[in-house]
Design a protein around this motif. Structure first.
Motif, mmCIF file in Angstrom:
data_model
loop_
_atom_site.group_PDB
_atom_site.id
_atom_site.type_symbol
_atom_site.label_atom_id
_atom_site.label_comp_id
_atom_site.label_asym_id
_atom_site.label_seq_id
_atom_site.Cartn_x
_atom_site.Cartn_y
_atom_site.Cartn_z
ATOM 1 N N ALA A 164 0.831 -1.199 0.000
ATOM 2 C CA ALA A 164 0.000 0.000 0.000
ATOM 3 C C ALA A 164 0.872 1.258 0.000
ATOM 4 C CB ALA A 164 -0.914 0.004 1.221
ATOM 5 N N PRO A 165 0.396 2.341 -0.594
ATOM 6 C CA PRO A 165 1.153 3.595 -0.572
ATOM 7 C C PRO A 165 1.408 4.056 0.858
ATOM 8 C CG PRO A 165 -0.665 3.725 -2.134
ATOM 9 C CD PRO A 165 -0.869 2.474 -1.337
ATOM 10 N N ALA A 166 2.633 4.520 1.126
ATOM 11 C CA ALA A 166 2.951 4.974 2.475
ATOM 12 C C ALA A 166 4.063 6.006 2.446
ATOM 13 C CB ALA A 166 3.364 3.805 3.366
ATOM 14 N N LEU A 167 3.990 6.917 3.404
ATOM 15 C CA LEU A 167 5.066 7.871 3.679
ATOM 16 C C LEU A 167 5.760 7.421 4.954
ATOM 17 C CD1 LEU A 167 6.623 10.559 3.341
ATOM 18 C CD2 LEU A 167 4.779 11.665 4.635
ATOM 19 N N GLY A 225 21.207 1.752 14.366
ATOM 20 C CA GLY A 225 21.166 3.201 14.399
ATOM 21 C C GLY A 225 19.949 3.761 13.685
ATOM 22 N N ALA A 226 20.024 5.043 13.329
ATOM 23 C CA ALA A 226 18.864 5.752 12.793
ATOM 24 C C ALA A 226 18.349 5.161 11.489
ATOM 25 C CB ALA A 226 19.217 7.229 12.601
ATOM 26 N N GLU A 227 19.226 4.552 10.705
ATOM 27 C CA GLU A 227 18.790 4.025 9.405
ATOM 28 C C GLU A 227 17.748 2.920 9.543
ATOM 29 O OE1 GLU A 227 22.235 0.666 8.546
ATOM 30 O OE2 GLU A 227 22.419 2.640 7.627
ATOM 31 N N TRP A 228 17.671 2.303 10.722
ATOM 32 C CA TRP A 228 16.694 1.234 10.971
ATOM 33 C C TRP A 228 15.269 1.712 10.718
ATOM 34 C CZ3 TRP A 228 13.690 0.164 15.779
ATOM 35 C CH2 TRP A 228 13.183 -1.132 15.837
ATOM 36 N N HIS A 229 14.991 2.964 11.089
ATOM 37 C CA HIS A 229 13.624 3.486 10.952
ATOM 38 C C HIS A 229 13.243 3.748 9.498
ATOM 39 C CE1 HIS A 229 12.980 3.808 15.264
ATOM 40 N NE2 HIS A 229 14.187 4.321 15.362
ATOM 41 N N ALA A 230 14.204 3.675 8.589
ATOM 42 C CA ALA A 230 13.907 3.823 7.162
ATOM 43 C C ALA A 230 13.640 2.482 6.494
ATOM 44 C CB ALA A 230 15.048 4.545 6.452
ATOM 45 N N ASP A 231 13.777 1.372 7.219
ATOM 46 C CA ASP A 231 13.554 0.043 6.634
ATOM 47 C C ASP A 231 12.187 -0.097 5.963
ATOM 48 O OD1 ASP A 231 16.044 -0.883 7.292
ATOM 49 O OD2 ASP A 231 15.386 -2.155 8.960
ATOM 50 N N PRO A 232 11.096 0.419 6.554
ATOM 51 C CA PRO A 232 9.800 0.249 5.884
ATOM 52 C C PRO A 232 9.768 0.868 4.488
ATOM 53 C CG PRO A 232 9.481 0.887 8.170
ATOM 54 C CD PRO A 232 10.950 1.038 7.885
ATOM 55 N N TYR A 233 10.629 1.850 4.240
ATOM 56 C CA TYR A 233 10.737 2.416 2.896
ATOM 57 C C TYR A 233 11.623 1.542 2.015
ATOM 58 C CZ TYR A 233 12.291 5.459 -0.904
ATOM 59 O OH TYR A 233 12.602 5.973 -2.139
ATOM 60 N N HIS A 234 12.805 1.221 2.482
ATOM 61 C CA HIS A 234 13.777 0.509 1.650
ATOM 62 C C HIS A 234 13.399 -0.945 1.385
ATOM 63 C CE1 HIS A 234 16.577 3.818 1.576
ATOM 64 N NE2 HIS A 234 16.579 3.896 2.899
ATOM 65 N N LYS A 253 6.227 4.279 -2.403
ATOM 66 C CA LYS A 253 6.595 4.732 -1.072
ATOM 67 C C LYS A 253 7.381 6.037 -1.174
ATOM 68 C CE LYS A 253 5.234 0.955 1.202
ATOM 69 N NZ LYS A 253 4.534 0.371 0.037
ATOM 70 N N SER A 254 7.306 6.829 -0.120
ATOM 71 C CA SER A 254 8.150 8.020 0.003
ATOM 72 C C SER A 254 8.802 7.997 1.372
ATOM 73 C CB SER A 254 7.340 9.305 -0.171
ATOM 74 O OG SER A 254 6.923 9.472 -1.514
ATOM 75 N N LEU A 255 10.000 8.553 1.449
ATOM 76 C CA LEU A 255 10.749 8.627 2.699
ATOM 77 C C LEU A 255 11.056 10.095 2.994
ATOM 78 C CD1 LEU A 255 12.453 7.398 5.040
ATOM 79 C CD2 LEU A 255 14.368 7.295 3.412
ATOM 80 N N LEU A 279 14.265 21.525 6.561
ATOM 81 C CA LEU A 279 14.201 20.691 7.763
ATOM 82 C C LEU A 279 14.377 19.215 7.454
ATOM 83 C CD1 LEU A 279 11.264 22.457 9.637
ATOM 84 C CD2 LEU A 279 13.687 22.581 10.174
ATOM 85 N N GLY A 280 14.359 18.880 6.169
ATOM 86 C CA GLY A 280 14.503 17.491 5.801
ATOM 87 C C GLY A 280 14.564 17.326 4.295
ATOM 88 N N SER A 281 14.509 16.065 3.864
ATOM 89 C CA SER A 281 14.534 15.759 2.430
ATOM 90 C C SER A 281 13.596 14.607 2.162
ATOM 91 C CB SER A 281 15.961 15.391 1.997
ATOM 92 O OG SER A 281 16.391 14.201 2.646
ATOM 93 N N VAL A 282 13.154 14.508 0.914
ATOM 94 C CA VAL A 282 12.205 13.471 0.511
ATOM 95 C C VAL A 282 12.772 12.690 -0.670
ATOM 96 C CG1 VAL A 282 9.914 12.999 -0.452
ATOM 97 C CG2 VAL A 282 10.181 14.769 1.301
ATOM 98 N N THR A 283 12.643 11.378 -0.600
ATOM 99 C CA THR A 283 12.921 10.514 -1.742
ATOM 100 C C THR A 283 11.700 9.637 -1.961
ATOM 101 O OG1 THR A 283 13.959 8.832 -0.344
ATOM 102 C CG2 THR A 283 15.410 10.462 -1.374
ATOM 103 N N SER A 284 11.496 9.198 -3.186
ATOM 104 C CA SER A 284 10.314 8.376 -3.497
ATOM 105 C C SER A 284 10.687 7.261 -4.463
ATOM 106 C CB SER A 284 9.213 9.245 -4.112
ATOM 107 O OG SER A 284 8.723 10.203 -3.199
ATOM 108 N N LYS A 285 9.858 6.247 -4.473
ATOM 109 C CA LYS A 285 10.011 5.163 -5.438
ATOM 110 C C LYS A 285 8.642 4.634 -5.831
ATOM 111 C CE LYS A 285 10.562 1.439 -2.025
ATOM 112 N NZ LYS A 285 11.439 0.354 -1.550
#
Length: 207
Positions: free
Chosen positions: A100-103, A119-128, A134-136, A201-207
């Motif tokens: 399903a689409p998710a941010l 570390g912090a990259e763990w919280h990006a796993d649902p995107y990767h 998906k967008s991160l 304040l941040g950056s966005v990537t999408s796939k």
């Protein structure tokens, strides 16, 4: 969460202010931290029941999109020993079916050392680790509270930043407006504004 969707007619009837205002074709889920874990399961993530070894599939097709705020990542060797021992349901989290689409919103400094070795990259796993779309959204300098999003007038955060909280509100709401109504340009406009900011304040990537 599924029971709430099952009983929307009753909820609408019980709350007069909601009458004729619920669009059952535009349902989204959002959650922070372990609430993000719940949201990921409703969007299609799977896990293995530690008691009987059965695959747990809680995906609900009535949910059209979601927002995962500082959600847990994968299990296995990404977890610290205490978490794997005490919360074994996290050890087998699998995002490969979360279609399903998710941010996914992750803090650049959300190391969560009490949960993960990665570390912090763990919280990006649902995107990767999940398929698109998906967008991160990576928030610079943000920790687990993402500036203080845990509740209205709540100060329980290690990185208090009202500007960041406002940005999370703008970006997540813009994402959902477009995800639930593909003709709505809100998400692209919000991304453009973020990219054009001289001090983003941040950056966005999408796939």
């Amino acid at each position: 969460m599924t029971r709430l969707l099952d009983r929307l007619d009753e909820i609408e009837a019980a709350v007069p202010a909601l009458r004729d205002r619920l669009d059952r074709g535009k349902v989204a889920v959002a959650g922070h931290s372990m609430g993000g874990h719940t949201a990921s399961l409703l969007l299609g993530a799977r896990l293995t029941d530690p008691h009987d070894g059965a695959e747990v599939d809680l995906a609900d097709p009535r949910i059209g999109a979601g927002v995962l705020l500082a959600a847990p990542g994968r299990g296995g060797d990404a977890l610290v020993e205490a978490v794997a021992r005490n919360w074994p349901f996290l050890a087998t989290t699998d995002f490969s079916a979360m279609g399903a689409p998710a941010l996914v919103v992750a803090g650049e400094k959300d190391t969560s050392g009490h949960l993960t070795t990665r570390g912090a990259e763990w919280h990006a796993d649902p995107y990767h680790l999940a398929p698109g779309p998906k967008s991160l959204l990576t928030l610079f300098d943000a920790e687990h509270g993402l500036g203080g999003i845990s509740g209205y007038d709540v100060a329980e955060t290690t990185d208090e930043n009202p500007e960041r909280v406002a940005a999370v509100g703008r970006l997540t709401s813009a994402y959902l407006r477009t995800a639930l109504d593909p003709g709505n340009p809100a998400w692209q406009a919000a991304r453009d504004a973020l990219a054009a900011d001289p001090h983003p304040l941040g950056s966005v990537t999408s796939k």
